[in-house]
Scaffold this motif. Structure first.
Motif, PDB file in Angstrom:
ATOM      1  N   GLY A 102       0.786  -1.226   0.000  1.00 26.78           N
ATOM      2  CA  GLY A 102       0.000   0.000   0.000  1.00 26.78           C
ATOM      3  C   GLY A 102       0.812   1.266   0.000  1.00 26.78           C
ATOM      4  O   GLY A 102       0.264   2.368  -0.164  1.00 26.78           O
ATOM      5  N   GLU A 103       2.121   1.161   0.155  1.00 24.22           N
ATOM      6  CA  GLU A 103       2.960   2.352   0.249  1.00 24.22           C
ATOM      7  C   GLU A 103       3.268   2.965  -1.110  1.00 24.22           C
ATOM      8  O   GLU A 103       3.505   4.160  -1.206  1.00 24.22           O
ATOM      9  CB  GLU A 103       4.265   2.008   0.979  1.00 24.22           C
ATOM     10  CG  GLU A 103       4.074   1.607   2.427  1.00 24.22           C
ATOM     11  CD  GLU A 103       3.564   2.758   3.289  1.00 24.22           C
ATOM     12  OE1 GLU A 103       3.653   3.924   2.854  1.00 24.22           O
ATOM     13  OE2 GLU A 103       3.073   2.483   4.407  1.00 24.22           O
ATOM     14  N   ALA A 104       3.315   2.164  -2.144  1.00 19.14           N
ATOM     15  CA  ALA A 104       3.544   2.670  -3.507  1.00 19.14           C
ATOM     16  C   ALA A 104       2.747   1.795  -4.464  1.00 19.14           C
ATOM     17  O   ALA A 104       3.276   1.315  -5.470  1.00 19.14           O
ATOM     18  CB  ALA A 104       5.029   2.665  -3.840  1.00 19.14           C
ATOM     19  N   HIS A 105       1.470   1.631  -4.143  1.00 23.38           N
ATOM     20  CA  HIS A 105       0.648   0.716  -4.951  1.00 23.38           C
ATOM     21  C   HIS A 105       0.583   1.178  -6.398  1.00 23.38           C
ATOM     22  O   HIS A 105       0.516   0.346  -7.307  1.00 23.38           O
ATOM     23  CB  HIS A 105      -0.758   0.610  -4.370  1.00 23.38           C
ATOM     24  CG  HIS A 105      -1.580  -0.447  -5.031  1.00 23.38           C
ATOM     25  ND1 HIS A 105      -1.450  -1.793  -4.731  1.00 23.38           N
ATOM     26  CD2 HIS A 105      -2.518  -0.378  -6.015  1.00 23.38           C
ATOM     27  CE1 HIS A 105      -2.270  -2.503  -5.484  1.00 23.38           C
ATOM     28  NE2 HIS A 105      -2.931  -1.669  -6.272  1.00 23.38           N
ATOM     29  N   ASN A 106       0.621   2.485  -6.619  1.00 23.10           N
ATOM     30  CA  ASN A 106       0.534   2.985  -7.991  1.00 23.10           C
ATOM     31  C   ASN A 106       1.702   2.496  -8.844  1.00 23.10           C
ATOM     32  O   ASN A 106       1.545   2.212 -10.035  1.00 23.10           O
ATOM     33  CB  ASN A 106       0.479   4.516  -8.001  1.00 23.10           C
ATOM     34  CG  ASN A 106       1.709   5.150  -7.384  1.00 23.10           C
ATOM     35  OD1 ASN A 106       2.205   4.693  -6.352  1.00 23.10           O
ATOM     36  ND2 ASN A 106       2.200   6.221  -7.973  1.00 23.10           N
ATOM     37  N   VAL A 107       2.879   2.349  -8.238  1.00 27.31           N
ATOM     38  CA  VAL A 107       4.034   1.880  -8.999  1.00 27.31           C
ATOM     39  C   VAL A 107       3.907   0.379  -9.274  1.00 27.31           C
ATOM     40  O   VAL A 107       4.222  -0.091 -10.376  1.00 27.31           O
ATOM     41  CB  VAL A 107       5.344   2.187  -8.248  1.00 27.31           C
ATOM     42  CG1 VAL A 107       6.544   1.743  -9.079  1.00 27.31           C
ATOM     43  CG2 VAL A 107       5.441   3.663  -7.922  1.00 27.31           C
ATOM     44  N   VAL A 108       3.440  -0.375  -8.296  1.00 29.24           N
ATOM     45  CA  VAL A 108       3.214  -1.800  -8.501  1.00 29.24           C
ATOM     46  C   VAL A 108       2.146  -2.005  -9.570  1.00 29.24           C
ATOM     47  O   VAL A 108       2.261  -2.878 -10.440  1.00 29.24           O
ATOM     48  CB  VAL A 108       2.818  -2.485  -7.175  1.00 29.24           C
ATOM     49  CG1 VAL A 108       2.605  -3.988  -7.382  1.00 29.24           C
ATOM     50  CG2 VAL A 108       3.885  -2.256  -6.103  1.00 29.24           C
ATOM     51  N   LEU A 109       1.112  -1.171  -9.537  1.00 24.78           N
ATOM     52  CA  LEU A 109       0.050  -1.234 -10.545  1.00 24.78           C
ATOM     53  C   LEU A 109       0.598  -0.915 -11.934  1.00 24.78           C
ATOM     54  O   LEU A 109       0.240  -1.576 -12.917  1.00 24.78           O
ATOM     55  CB  LEU A 109      -1.075  -0.272 -10.169  1.00 24.78           C
ATOM     56  CG  LEU A 109      -2.272  -0.216 -11.112  1.00 24.78           C
ATOM     57  CD1 LEU A 109      -2.969  -1.574 -11.192  1.00 24.78           C
ATOM     58  CD2 LEU A 109      -3.257   0.863 -10.644  1.00 24.78           C
ATOM     59  N   GLU A 110       1.481   0.062 -12.036  1.00 20.07           N
ATOM     60  CA  GLU A 110       2.089   0.407 -13.324  1.00 20.07           C
ATOM     61  C   GLU A 110       2.838  -0.802 -13.908  1.00 20.07           C
ATOM     62  O   GLU A 110       2.781  -1.051 -15.118  1.00 20.07           O
ATOM     63  CB  GLU A 110       3.069   1.566 -13.155  1.00 20.07           C
ATOM     64  CG  GLU A 110       2.437   2.918 -12.965  1.00 20.07           C
ATOM     65  CD  GLU A 110       3.473   3.984 -12.670  1.00 20.07           C
ATOM     66  OE1 GLU A 110       4.669   3.659 -12.680  1.00 20.07           O
ATOM     67  OE2 GLU A 110       3.089   5.131 -12.424  1.00 20.07           O
ATOM     68  N   ALA A 111       3.505  -1.538 -13.038  1.00 21.24           N
ATOM     69  CA  ALA A 111       4.231  -2.725 -13.508  1.00 21.24           C
ATOM     70  C   ALA A 111       3.264  -3.759 -14.066  1.00 21.24           C
ATOM     71  O   ALA A 111       3.510  -4.382 -15.098  1.00 21.24           O
ATOM     72  CB  ALA A 111       5.058  -3.318 -12.366  1.00 21.24           C
ATOM     73  N   ALA A 112       2.132  -3.942 -13.388  1.00 20.60           N
ATOM     74  CA  ALA A 112       1.129  -4.893 -13.882  1.00 20.60           C
ATOM     75  C   ALA A 112       0.536  -4.433 -15.204  1.00 20.60           C
ATOM     76  O   ALA A 112       0.330  -5.234 -16.128  1.00 20.60           O
ATOM     77  CB  ALA A 112       0.036  -5.068 -12.837  1.00 20.60           C
ATOM     78  N   GLN A 113       0.269  -3.164 -15.328  1.00 25.89           N
ATOM     79  CA  GLN A 113      -0.312  -2.633 -16.553  1.00 25.89           C
ATOM     80  C   GLN A 113       0.668  -2.710 -17.722  1.00 25.89           C
ATOM     81  O   GLN A 113       0.248  -2.836 -18.877  1.00 25.89           O
ATOM     82  CB  GLN A 113      -0.777  -1.209 -16.318  1.00 25.89           C
ATOM     83  CG  GLN A 113      -1.958  -1.115 -15.359  1.00 25.89           C
ATOM     84  CD  GLN A 113      -2.316   0.306 -14.970  1.00 25.89           C
ATOM     85  OE1 GLN A 113      -1.485   1.219 -15.089  1.00 25.89           O
ATOM     86  NE2 GLN A 113      -3.534   0.499 -14.513  1.00 25.89           N
ATOM     87  N   ALA A 114       1.966  -2.667 -17.422  1.00 25.65           N
ATOM     88  CA  ALA A 114       2.975  -2.752 -18.482  1.00 25.65           C
ATOM     89  C   ALA A 114       2.992  -4.121 -19.154  1.00 25.65           C
ATOM     90  O   ALA A 114       3.478  -4.263 -20.284  1.00 25.65           O
ATOM     91  CB  ALA A 114       4.355  -2.439 -17.907  1.00 25.65           C
ATOM     92  N   ILE A 115       2.432  -5.118 -18.495  1.00 23.09           N
ATOM     93  CA  ILE A 115       2.385  -6.465 -19.082  1.00 23.09           C
ATOM     94  C   ILE A 115       1.595  -6.452 -20.375  1.00 23.09           C
ATOM     95  O   ILE A 115       1.920  -7.161 -21.338  1.00 23.09           O
ATOM     96  CB  ILE A 115       1.750  -7.466 -18.094  1.00 23.09           C
ATOM     97  CG1 ILE A 115       2.575  -7.559 -16.816  1.00 23.09           C
ATOM     98  CG2 ILE A 115       1.596  -8.846 -18.740  1.00 23.09           C
ATOM     99  CD1 ILE A 115       1.903  -8.359 -15.710  1.00 23.09           C
ATOM    100  N   GLN A 116       0.584  -5.634 -20.441  1.00 22.34           N
ATOM    101  CA  GLN A 116      -0.334  -5.626 -21.575  1.00 22.34           C
ATOM    102  C   GLN A 116       0.006  -4.586 -22.620  1.00 22.34           C
ATOM    103  O   GLN A 116      -0.654  -4.498 -23.641  1.00 22.34           O
ATOM    104  CB  GLN A 116      -1.763  -5.424 -21.059  1.00 22.34           C
ATOM    105  CG  GLN A 116      -2.238  -6.570 -20.175  1.00 22.34           C
ATOM    106  CD  GLN A 116      -3.608  -6.291 -19.540  1.00 22.34           C
ATOM    107  OE1 GLN A 116      -3.740  -5.495 -18.647  1.00 22.34           O
ATOM    108  NE2 GLN A 116      -4.601  -6.982 -20.057  1.00 22.34           N
ATOM    109  N   GLU A 117       1.031  -3.778 -22.368  1.00 22.10           N
ATOM    110  CA  GLU A 117       1.355  -2.721 -23.320  1.00 22.10           C
ATOM    111  C   GLU A 117       2.136  -3.252 -24.499  1.00 22.10           C
ATOM    112  O   GLU A 117       2.943  -4.157 -24.340  1.00 22.10           O
ATOM    113  CB  GLU A 117       2.158  -1.626 -22.598  1.00 22.10           C
ATOM    114  CG  GLU A 117       1.338  -0.865 -21.570  1.00 22.10           C
ATOM    115  CD  GLU A 117       2.182   0.163 -20.828  1.00 22.10           C
ATOM    116  OE1 GLU A 117       3.396   0.217 -21.085  1.00 22.10           O
ATOM    117  OE2 GLU A 117       1.603   0.878 -20.002  1.00 22.10           O
TER     118      GLU A 117
END
Length: 262
Positions: free
Chosen positions: A247-262
């Motif tokens: 929860g401390e940098a969830h946005n960065v972890v989320l960005e990594a997940a979203q990069a899978i589909q780019e």
């Protein structure tokens, strides 16, 4: 009610894990289901039956969602249910690798009330009702690290042979953003490690089966973490992807997940 179900979940997971552990490293026969790496053993079936036996002692009418045999395969939208994975990480189990779990979660009207993940070969039992998480009876919480460059993040839930380019992108997304990467081959173990601060995050863009996720997601949330789908919305069974973090940098972890589909 929640604490009662937490006790039942723990007792049932421990009972099932004992059955599985008896068969571990005994040369048990391995069968395949939908593909070469989708394996199952008699220990999976026997452990699930034992888990159900324990649940039925106190909750005989509740629905059962289980990976093996003819149990339900989706969490009911209403009513009480139990979500079971008798051996999460069967590929590890059949390779004599210790990272596998017996997982039990209690759900009512689609909301998780309690969960237990038992990793018997490692000697760890994670339990959560609605008041925090314990490991072997001691309270645990998510990692307090705030700098993503100190994070360890796990690509979890395996990609099929036709989607290995997505796994490659997941690895690249992790190593370019975070300190290090692990892969354990057991989603419930991974989520338990997020909940107890051993790693800071876990990502996949794959839609995750309930038995691979519901208990672990509850552990992460009860330990103070955050779990969303790959779009950043609150994760629920059936969502696309799963992104768990401290929860401390969830946005960065989320960005990594979203990069899978780019």
């Amino acid at each position: 009610m929640n604490e009662d179900r937490a006790s039942v979940a723990e007792r049932a997971a421990l009972a099932g894990s004992e059955v599985a552990l008896e068969a571990f490293r005994t040369g048990i026969d391995v069968e395949t289901k939908s593909g070469k790496t989708d394996v199952v053993t008699q220990a999976d079936r026997d452990a699930q039956r034992r888990v159900i036996e324990v649940i039925r002692e106190t909750h005989p009418e509740d629905a059962i969602v289980g990976e093996e045999e003819d149990e339900l395969k989706e969490v009911p939208e209403s009513g009480a249910a139990w979500v079971i994975d008798p051996i999460d990480g069967t590929n590890n189990f059949v390779r004599d690798t210790q990272v596998w779990a017996t997982s039990v979660a209690a759900v009512k009207d689609g909301e998780t009330l309690a969960a237990a993940n038992v990793l018997p070969a490692l000697g760890d039992t994670y339990v959560a009702g609605n008041g925090g998480v314990t490991r072997n009876g001691d309270p645990v919480t998510v990692s307090e690290k705030t700098d993503p460059e100190t994070f360890v993040v796990v690509p979890t839930i395996w990609w099929g042979f036709d989607d290995r380019d997505e796994y490659a992108r997941a690895c690249e997304a992790i190593v370019s953003r975070f300190a290090d990467m692990r892969r354990y081959g057991c989603a419930q173990a991974t989520l338990s490690m997020v909940a107890s601060g051993q790693v800071e995050g876990a990502i996949t863009n794959v839609t995750v089966n309930a038995w691979d996720s519901v208990a672990g997601v509850h552990l992460v949330r009860q330990a103070g973490g955050v779990v969303t789908d790959v779009h950043g919305d609150r994760w629920e069974p059936g969502c696309e992807g799963l992104v768990a973090s401290n929860g401390e940098a969830h946005n960065v972890v989320l960005e990594a997940a979203q990069a899978i589909q780019e």
